[in-house]
Design an enzyme around this catalytic site. Structure first.
Site, PDB file in Angstrom:
ATOM      1  CG  ASP A 107      19.207   8.054  14.545  1.00 36.94           C
ATOM      2  OD1 ASP A 107      19.174   7.719  15.744  1.00 36.94           O
ATOM      3  OD2 ASP A 107      20.257   8.127  13.881  1.00 36.94           O
ATOM      4  CE1 TYR A 135      25.695   9.606  12.078  1.00 37.06           C
ATOM      5  CE2 TYR A 135      23.373  10.081  12.331  1.00 37.06           C
ATOM      6  CZ  TYR A 135      24.443   9.235  12.499  1.00 37.06           C
ATOM      7  OH  TYR A 135      24.243   8.017  13.084  1.00 37.06           O
ATOM      8  CE  LYS A 151      22.728   7.835  16.568  1.00 37.62           C
ATOM      9  NZ  LYS A 151      22.425   8.480  15.303  1.00 37.62           N
ATOM     10  CG  HIS A 166      27.790   8.426  17.458  1.00 38.04           C
ATOM     11  ND1 HIS A 166      27.522   9.501  16.655  1.00 38.04           N
ATOM     12  CD2 HIS A 166      27.606   7.336  16.662  1.00 38.04           C
ATOM     13  CE1 HIS A 166      27.202   9.097  15.445  1.00 38.04           C
ATOM     14  NE2 HIS A 166      27.235   7.780  15.419  1.00 38.04           N
TER      15      HIS A 166
HETATM   16  P1  NDP Z   1      20.606   2.491   5.284  1.00 36.29           P
HETATM   17  O1  NDP Z   1      20.883   1.048   5.446  1.00 36.29           O
HETATM   18  O2  NDP Z   1      19.377   3.068   5.858  1.00 36.29           O
HETATM   19  O3  NDP Z   1      20.680   2.788   3.705  1.00 36.29           O
HETATM   20  C1  NDP Z   1      20.531   4.068   3.205  1.00 36.29           C
HETATM   21  C2  NDP Z   1      20.817   4.090   1.710  1.00 36.29           C
HETATM   22  O4  NDP Z   1      19.939   3.212   1.021  1.00 36.29           O
HETATM   23  C3  NDP Z   1      20.610   5.477   1.127  1.00 36.29           C
HETATM   24  O5  NDP Z   1      21.727   5.783   0.337  1.00 36.29           O
HETATM   25  C4  NDP Z   1      19.354   5.331   0.277  1.00 36.29           C
HETATM   26  O6  NDP Z   1      19.392   6.161  -0.859  1.00 36.29           O
HETATM   27  C5  NDP Z   1      19.452   3.882  -0.128  1.00 36.29           C
HETATM   28  N1  NDP Z   1      18.151   3.309  -0.501  1.00 36.29           N
HETATM   29  C6  NDP Z   1      17.056   3.199   0.267  1.00 36.29           C
HETATM   30  N2  NDP Z   1      16.067   2.594  -0.416  1.00 36.29           N
HETATM   31  C7  NDP Z   1      16.549   2.328  -1.640  1.00 36.29           C
HETATM   32  C8  NDP Z   1      16.009   1.713  -2.792  1.00 36.29           C
HETATM   33  N3  NDP Z   1      14.749   1.228  -2.816  1.00 36.29           N
HETATM   34  N4  NDP Z   1      16.808   1.595  -3.878  1.00 36.29           N
HETATM   35  C9  NDP Z   1      18.061   2.068  -3.875  1.00 36.29           C
HETATM   36  N5  NDP Z   1      18.640   2.671  -2.811  1.00 36.29           N
HETATM   37  C10 NDP Z   1      17.884   2.790  -1.697  1.00 36.29           C
HETATM   38  O7  NDP Z   1      21.916   3.272   5.760  1.00 36.29           O
HETATM   39  P2  NDP Z   1      22.526   4.069   6.947  1.00 36.29           P
HETATM   40  O8  NDP Z   1      23.883   3.491   7.141  1.00 36.29           O
HETATM   41  O9  NDP Z   1      22.399   5.498   6.684  1.00 36.29           O
HETATM   42  O10 NDP Z   1      21.687   3.710   8.265  1.00 36.29           O
HETATM   43  C11 NDP Z   1      20.468   4.344   8.598  1.00 36.29           C
HETATM   44  C12 NDP Z   1      20.634   5.357   9.718  1.00 36.29           C
HETATM   45  O11 NDP Z   1      21.167   4.743  10.894  1.00 36.29           O
HETATM   46  C13 NDP Z   1      21.610   6.486   9.453  1.00 36.29           C
HETATM   47  O12 NDP Z   1      21.128   7.434   8.552  1.00 36.29           O
HETATM   48  C14 NDP Z   1      21.843   6.997  10.845  1.00 36.29           C
HETATM   49  O13 NDP Z   1      20.755   7.808  11.255  1.00 36.29           O
HETATM   50  C15 NDP Z   1      21.915   5.690  11.639  1.00 36.29           C
HETATM   51  N6  NDP Z   1      23.299   5.184  11.799  1.00 36.29           N
HETATM   52  C16 NDP Z   1      23.821   5.117  13.082  1.00 36.29           C
HETATM   53  C17 NDP Z   1      25.105   4.710  13.296  1.00 36.29           C
HETATM   54  C18 NDP Z   1      25.662   4.671  14.686  1.00 36.29           C
HETATM   55  O14 NDP Z   1      26.897   4.528  14.831  1.00 36.29           O
HETATM   56  N7  NDP Z   1      24.844   4.779  15.707  1.00 36.29           N
HETATM   57  C19 NDP Z   1      25.992   4.301  12.180  1.00 36.29           C
HETATM   58  C20 NDP Z   1      25.339   4.322  10.893  1.00 36.29           C
HETATM   59  C21 NDP Z   1      24.043   4.742  10.738  1.00 36.29           C
HETATM   60  P3  NDP Z   1      18.222   7.273  -1.140  1.00 36.29           P
HETATM   61  O15 NDP Z   1      18.472   8.379  -0.161  1.00 36.29           O
HETATM   62  O16 NDP Z   1      18.482   7.669  -2.557  1.00 36.29           O
HETATM   63  O17 NDP Z   1      16.904   6.590  -0.940  1.00 36.29           O
END
Ligand code: NDP
Length: 318
Positions: A56, A61, A90, A121
């Site tokens: 995705d 982004y 998006k 988006h």
């Molecule tokens: P997530 O809920 O997927 O959380 C991501 C964060 O969690 C990262 O910083 C990651 O750090 C951390 N993380 C994951 N596993 C662990 C762990 N075990 N311990 C500690 N930290 C952890 O966040 P997003 O808001 O990014 O949502 C996911 C995706 O959804 C986005 O990347 C995007 O592609 C999409 N999205 C779409 C939107 C829309 O408007 N359509 C809006 C927001 C998001 P690390 O990298 O260090 O693992």
């Protein structure tokens, strides 16, 4: 004790969209920020090597170039063919009048002729600069175009879908039931997906049930609760992880997949990307318990001003 998760992998599950095409249930999110962005290529490569087939991204982004480099690498090494992958991007809201321009920029950045899923988006029209960046006020809030129509924006995307081969499926994101109802009155192409923030602290049952009744698949974003992954601290998530001998990440992904939703967790931590692929066999009772967390105390991680315009900020926070 044998791990409870060994039967099935999240990467083996896919859902059939309302246009007959298949979407892998687990995708890798790539909204990486700041110094994490440079790690995106490595993370996408690790994901595809681990069996993910769904990535995705979005013009907004700035990760498409990094995703494109990863796709080029795995195809060149014969790990997958283009047709094995499901790539979502998006159209950002500043391109509401010319989504074709945005898609062309995205495809060039991705190094692809087409995306598998093209999403609007947000159902919003924003003022932007010549590079498509949103113009923001001093307080950081977006400037909306007073004459823009999110429906006309979608209709221009429909034209793109119908007259080119650049998007194999069309969908929306961040649609409330009211916005979707209005859109469906005039849509010629029913969206296959509505990508929304969804996790135990924001189960959005009304949207989930409405979209299900329309055969529009929900893709859940921010499954971990975004930066810092606060949802991993929920006691029930920890309890279920122990019960099924999986990680909290796997509980939070399985919550969606077991409920018939795709999910796109983000990580640039290679071992997390590779290891968090087991499906936890959550029961109906487990799923209801997870839903209940956000029914009792809803909490959105998304920008309040957007939710305020969309569905009423006060509905989702205390
Ligand atoms: P997530 O809920 O997927 O959380 C991501 C964060 O969690 C990262 O910083 C990651 O750090 C951390 N993380 C994951 N596993 C662990 C762990 N075990 N311990 C500690 N930290 C952890 O966040 P997003 O808001 O990014 O949502 C996911 C995706 O959804 C986005 O990347 C995007 O592609 C999409 N999205 C779409 C939107 C829309 O408007 N359509 C809006 C927001 C998001 P690390 O990298 O260090 O693992």
């Amino acid at each position: 004790m044998a791990p409870a998760h060994t039967n099935k992998l999240l990467t083996d599950v896919s859902f059939t969209l309302n246009n007959g095409k298949k979407m892998p249930a687990l995708g890798l999110g790539t909204a990486n920020m700041g110094p994490h962005m440079a790690k995106t290529t490595e993370a996408v490569i690790a994901a595809i090597e681990a069996g993910y087939r769904h990535i995705d991204t979005a013009r907004m982004y700035g990760s498409e170039e990094y995703v494109g480099a990863a796709i080029k690498d795995v195809i060149a090494r014969g790990i997958v063919k283009r047709e094995d992958l499901f790539i979502t991007t998006k159209i950002w809201c500043t391109y509401f009048d010319n989504p074709a321009k945005c898609l062309d920029i995205s495809l060039k950045a991705l190094g692809l002729d087409y995306v598998d899923l093209l999403l609007q988006h947000w159902p919003l029209c924003m003022e932007g600069d010549e590079d498509g960046n949103s113009i923001k006020r001093e307080d950081g809030t977006f400037v909306f175009n007073p004459n823009g129509s999110y429906i006309k924006f979608y209709q221009k995307m429909e034209d793109l879908y119908r007259t080119t081969d650049k998007a194999r499926s069309l969908g929306v994101s961040n649609y409330s039931n009211a916005f979707l109802t209005e859109l469906l009155k005039v849509a010629r192409v029913k969206p296959v997906v509505n990508q929304i923030e969804c996790h135990p602290r924001l189960p959005l049952k009304d949207i989930v049930e409405f979209d299900k009744s329309l055969d529009i698949l929900i893709t859940a974003y921010s499954p971990l609760g975004a930066a810092g992954a606060p949802n991993l601290k929920l006691p029930l998530v920890q309890e279920l992880a122990q019960k099924y001998n999986v990680t909290g990440n796997e509980v939070l992904a399985s919550y969606h997949v077991q409920s018939g939703r795709s999910v796109i967790p983000r990580s640039v931590n290679i071992s997390r990307v590779k290891e968090n692929i087991h499906l936890a066999p959550l029961t109906a009772e487990d799923l209801a318990g997870l839903d209940q967390i956000g029914i009792d105390e809803p909490h959105s991680v998304m920008m309040p001003e957007i939710w305020a315009k969309m569905i009423g900020f006060t509905t989702y926070t205390k």
